[in-house]
Design a protein around this motif. Structure first.
Motif, mmCIF file in Angstrom:
data_model
loop_
_atom_site.group_PDB
_atom_site.id
_atom_site.type_symbol
_atom_site.label_atom_id
_atom_site.label_comp_id
_atom_site.label_asym_id
_atom_site.label_seq_id
_atom_site.Cartn_x
_atom_site.Cartn_y
_atom_site.Cartn_z
ATOM 1 N N ARG A 157 -11.792 9.763 18.788
ATOM 2 C CA ARG A 157 -10.911 8.591 18.809
ATOM 3 C C ARG A 157 -9.519 8.971 18.317
ATOM 4 N NH1 ARG A 157 -15.875 6.100 17.040
ATOM 5 N NH2 ARG A 157 -15.370 6.464 14.857
ATOM 6 N N ASN A 158 -8.549 8.217 18.729
ATOM 7 C CA ASN A 158 -7.192 8.375 18.182
ATOM 8 C C ASN A 158 -6.497 7.017 18.181
ATOM 9 O OD1 ASN A 158 -7.039 8.303 20.948
ATOM 10 N ND2 ASN A 158 -5.297 9.693 21.097
ATOM 11 N N GLU A 159 -6.991 6.146 17.333
ATOM 12 C CA GLU A 159 -6.479 4.783 17.304
ATOM 13 C C GLU A 159 -5.971 4.415 15.922
ATOM 14 O OE1 GLU A 159 -10.609 2.419 17.087
ATOM 15 O OE2 GLU A 159 -10.291 3.404 19.040
ATOM 16 N N VAL A 160 -4.897 3.637 15.916
ATOM 17 C CA VAL A 160 -4.371 3.086 14.668
ATOM 18 C C VAL A 160 -5.215 1.869 14.305
ATOM 19 C CG1 VAL A 160 -2.378 2.021 13.551
ATOM 20 C CG2 VAL A 160 -2.043 3.924 15.141
ATOM 21 N N VAL A 161 -5.900 1.929 13.156
ATOM 22 C CA VAL A 161 -6.802 0.843 12.762
ATOM 23 C C VAL A 161 -6.151 -0.129 11.771
ATOM 24 C CG1 VAL A 161 -8.914 2.111 13.255
ATOM 25 C CG2 VAL A 161 -7.864 2.339 11.003
ATOM 26 N N ASP A 162 -5.022 0.287 11.175
ATOM 27 C CA ASP A 162 -4.311 -0.599 10.254
ATOM 28 C C ASP A 162 -2.901 -0.055 10.064
ATOM 29 O OD1 ASP A 162 -3.900 -2.790 8.660
ATOM 30 O OD2 ASP A 162 -5.446 -2.285 7.179
ATOM 31 N N ASN A 163 -1.989 -0.927 9.654
ATOM 32 C CA ASN A 163 -0.659 -0.444 9.322
ATOM 33 C C ASN A 163 -0.037 -1.288 8.223
ATOM 34 O OD1 ASN A 163 0.075 -2.735 10.736
ATOM 35 N ND2 ASN A 163 0.798 -1.617 12.522
ATOM 36 N N VAL A 164 0.980 -0.703 7.592
ATOM 37 C CA VAL A 164 1.714 -1.343 6.502
ATOM 38 C C VAL A 164 3.194 -1.274 6.857
ATOM 39 C CG1 VAL A 164 2.327 -1.222 4.051
ATOM 40 C CG2 VAL A 164 0.001 -0.649 4.780
ATOM 41 N N TRP A 165 3.878 -2.402 6.774
ATOM 42 C CA TRP A 165 5.325 -2.425 7.002
ATOM 43 C C TRP A 165 6.023 -2.154 5.679
ATOM 44 C CZ3 TRP A 165 9.508 -5.671 5.551
ATOM 45 C CH2 TRP A 165 10.674 -5.487 6.293
ATOM 46 N N THR A 166 6.888 -1.121 5.649
ATOM 47 C CA THR A 166 7.562 -0.742 4.403
ATOM 48 C C THR A 166 8.924 -1.412 4.260
ATOM 49 O OG1 THR A 166 8.665 1.202 5.350
ATOM 50 C CG2 THR A 166 6.426 1.505 4.469
ATOM 51 N N GLY A 167 9.603 -1.635 5.373
ATOM 52 C CA GLY A 167 10.955 -2.180 5.307
ATOM 53 C C GLY A 167 12.014 -1.167 4.941
ATOM 54 N N SER A 168 11.615 0.088 4.721
ATOM 55 C CA SER A 168 12.564 1.120 4.284
ATOM 56 C C SER A 168 13.044 1.951 5.470
ATOM 57 C CB SER A 168 11.894 2.042 3.257
ATOM 58 O OG SER A 168 12.709 3.166 2.989
ATOM 59 N N VAL A 169 14.351 2.155 5.545
ATOM 60 C CA VAL A 169 14.917 2.983 6.615
ATOM 61 C C VAL A 169 15.272 4.384 6.121
ATOM 62 C CG1 VAL A 169 15.822 1.007 7.885
ATOM 63 C CG2 VAL A 169 17.244 2.101 6.146
ATOM 64 N N GLY A 170 14.964 4.687 4.862
ATOM 65 C CA GLY A 170 15.314 5.984 4.281
ATOM 66 C C GLY A 170 14.321 7.075 4.633
ATOM 67 N N PHE A 171 14.473 8.210 3.948
ATOM 68 C CA PHE A 171 13.624 9.379 4.188
ATOM 69 C C PHE A 171 12.606 9.608 3.067
ATOM 70 C CE2 PHE A 171 17.339 10.164 6.793
ATOM 71 C CZ PHE A 171 16.797 10.699 7.953
ATOM 72 N N CYS A 172 12.487 8.657 2.137
ATOM 73 C CA CYS A 172 11.564 8.838 1.010
ATOM 74 C C CYS A 172 10.118 8.839 1.508
ATOM 75 C CB CYS A 172 11.770 7.715 -0.005
ATOM 76 S SG CYS A 172 10.685 7.831 -1.453
ATOM 77 N N GLN A 173 9.398 9.908 1.212
ATOM 78 C CA GLN A 173 8.004 10.019 1.637
ATOM 79 C C GLN A 173 7.095 9.203 0.726
ATOM 80 O OE1 GLN A 173 7.569 14.350 1.460
ATOM 81 N NE2 GLN A 173 7.768 14.459 3.674
ATOM 82 N N CYS A 174 6.052 8.619 1.316
ATOM 83 C CA CYS A 174 5.045 7.890 0.541
ATOM 84 C C CYS A 174 4.320 8.829 -0.417
ATOM 85 C CB CYS A 174 3.999 7.276 1.465
ATOM 86 S SG CYS A 174 4.594 5.983 2.543
ATOM 87 N N SER A 175 3.594 8.245 -1.349
ATOM 88 C CA SER A 175 2.711 9.012 -2.233
ATOM 89 C C SER A 175 1.386 8.267 -2.336
ATOM 90 C CB SER A 175 3.334 9.185 -3.619
ATOM 91 O OG SER A 175 2.532 10.018 -4.438
ATOM 92 N N LEU A 176 0.284 9.014 -2.256
ATOM 93 C CA LEU A 176 -1.057 8.436 -2.211
ATOM 94 C C LEU A 176 -1.862 8.926 -3.408
ATOM 95 C CD1 LEU A 176 -2.949 6.800 -0.173
ATOM 96 C CD2 LEU A 176 -3.738 9.044 0.586
ATOM 97 N N LEU A 177 -2.596 8.026 -4.035
ATOM 98 C CA LEU A 177 -3.450 8.386 -5.171
ATOM 99 C C LEU A 177 -4.820 7.770 -4.975
ATOM 100 C CD1 LEU A 177 -3.863 9.540 -8.090
ATOM 101 C CD2 LEU A 177 -3.044 7.316 -8.923
ATOM 102 N N GLU A 178 -5.849 8.617 -4.951
ATOM 103 C CA GLU A 178 -7.224 8.112 -4.852
ATOM 104 C C GLU A 178 -7.690 7.683 -6.235
ATOM 105 O OE1 GLU A 178 -11.446 9.139 -2.672
ATOM 106 O OE2 GLU A 178 -9.912 10.684 -2.791
ATOM 107 N N THR A 179 -8.038 6.410 -6.374
ATOM 108 C CA THR A 179 -8.444 5.863 -7.670
ATOM 109 C C THR A 179 -9.951 5.706 -7.787
ATOM 110 O OG1 THR A 179 -8.036 3.642 -6.782
ATOM 111 C CG2 THR A 179 -6.266 4.665 -8.053
ATOM 112 N N GLY A 180 -10.663 5.845 -6.683
ATOM 113 C CA GLY A 180 -12.117 5.746 -6.674
ATOM 114 C C GLY A 180 -12.606 5.920 -5.260
ATOM 115 N N PRO A 181 -13.913 6.037 -5.051
ATOM 116 C CA PRO A 181 -14.435 6.196 -3.695
ATOM 117 C C PRO A 181 -13.991 5.049 -2.781
ATOM 118 C CG PRO A 181 -16.166 6.572 -5.323
ATOM 119 C CD PRO A 181 -14.984 6.030 -6.070
#
Length: 328
Positions: free
Chosen positions: A95-119
């Motif tokens: 598969r290659n489907e987008v199952v969800d998305n988040v609108w950031t509203g940011s037009v800059g180049f700042c990369q996201c950061s992800l932290l796993e807090t639990g399973p």
């Protein structure tokens, strides 16, 4: 230099655009994978055994892909584009489907950061619609956690790193701003813990060693600035590394804490010992700015790779200082 600089063990071509971001996934399964995101909005999934693109997906309407990661518990891919969208992909079983998305509203180049807090649970931090704001949400629920805005004018947020100290459960966030400042935020309390002026120019990139509570940042100038967190969560500036040429796009520390790599505007990748910031190698292959660097997460140290992505639309892969090297 202790030895002559190596050549790439191989290169990947065909990305069709500048390589803004790279992300390895080599710890599970039989096939080591490298994900790349291009300035043309295309994500390539490279099979490192065959050295070919196994899959090519487009999900950001042709807008530049600036960050990629994977959710460890689900093996899902997450991507960020300059179309102001963060997309969650299901790539299992063809598969290659987008199952969800988040609108950031940011037009800059700042990369996201992800932290796993639990399973199955993650925190996602991203630059918000307002110039200085950082928003943090929970995934998969997309519930808002907090919005962090400095109480003084620091300009646009340029880079962020979300992490969790071993000693406590509260997530912390490091952020670099347009005026050259670094801020440490307590996410739970929504409060600033400390601040330091690391650069006279905007902080273009930062990386942080959560085990040693030590980080390093780069800008458009000819130096890298290293810093530590003391026991009171105060940011303290330490050594500076003077570079031959100005401009650093990205910094990356290898998981074993021995090596630091920098992506240079001068077309070069520089490798340093992380402990003493001693220069070890200058990797010359690319014909344009190096935009991204990433160390692989192979379980076997002998297989570890360093990947560099460039504006010249090529990815170089290097095998360096993997076994018994003096990188002190």
């Amino acid at each position: 230099m202790s030895r002559p600089a190596p050549s790439p063990i191989y290169t990947l071509r065909g990305a069709g655009g500048p390589l803004n971001t790279l992300h390895f996934s080599c710890h599970g399964g039989d096939t080591p994978i490298l994900f790349s995101g291009s300035g043309k909005g295309v994500i390539h999934i490279w099979n490192l055994n065959s050295r070919r693109a196994e899959k090519i997906v487009e999900g950001h309407s042709g807008s530049s892909v600036i960050w990629l990661s994977t959710l460890q518990s689900t093996d899902a891919l997450i991507s960020q584009g300059r179309d102001m969208q963060v997309c969650l992909w299901d790539l299992r079983e063809g598969r290659n489907e987008v199952v969800d998305n988040v609108w950031t509203g940011s037009v800059g180049f700042c990369q996201c950061s992800l932290l796993e807090t639990g399973p199955g649970n993650n925190l996602l931090a991203f630059a918000g619609q307002q110039t200085e704001e950082i928003r943090i949400i929970e995934l998969p629920s997309k519930s808002p956690v907090c919005t962090l805005v400095p109480d003084t004018k620091l300009g646009m947020v340029m880079c962020i790193k979300l992490w969790q100290p071993d000693s406590g459960s509260r997530p912390l966030l490091l952020a670099g701003y347009e005026d050259g400042s670094l801020l440490l935020w307590d996410v739970t309390q929504r409060s600033k813990l400390s601040q330091a002026k690391a650069h006279p120019e905007p902080v273009m990139c930062l990386t942080f060693d959560t085990k040693r509570l030590r980080g390093i940042s780069g800008s458009s100038e000819k130096k890298l600035s290293s810093w530590i967190l003391d026991r009171q969560d105060n940011l303290q500036l330490q050594d500076c590394v003077t570079l031959v040429n100005p401009g650093v796009s990205q910094l990356c520390i290898r998981e074993d804490g021995k090596l630091l790599a920098s992506a240079g505007w001068d077309h070069r990748v520089r490798v340093f010992s992380w402990k003493k910031l001693r220069p070890l190698a200058v990797l010359q292959y690319h014909t344009d700015m190096v935009l991204s660097v990433a160390f692989s997460d192979h379980q076997d140290p002998k297989q570890r790779l360093l990947a560099a992505g460039s504006k010249d639309q090529r990815i170089s892969l290097w095998s360096i200082y993997n076994e018994g090297a003096d990188t002190g």
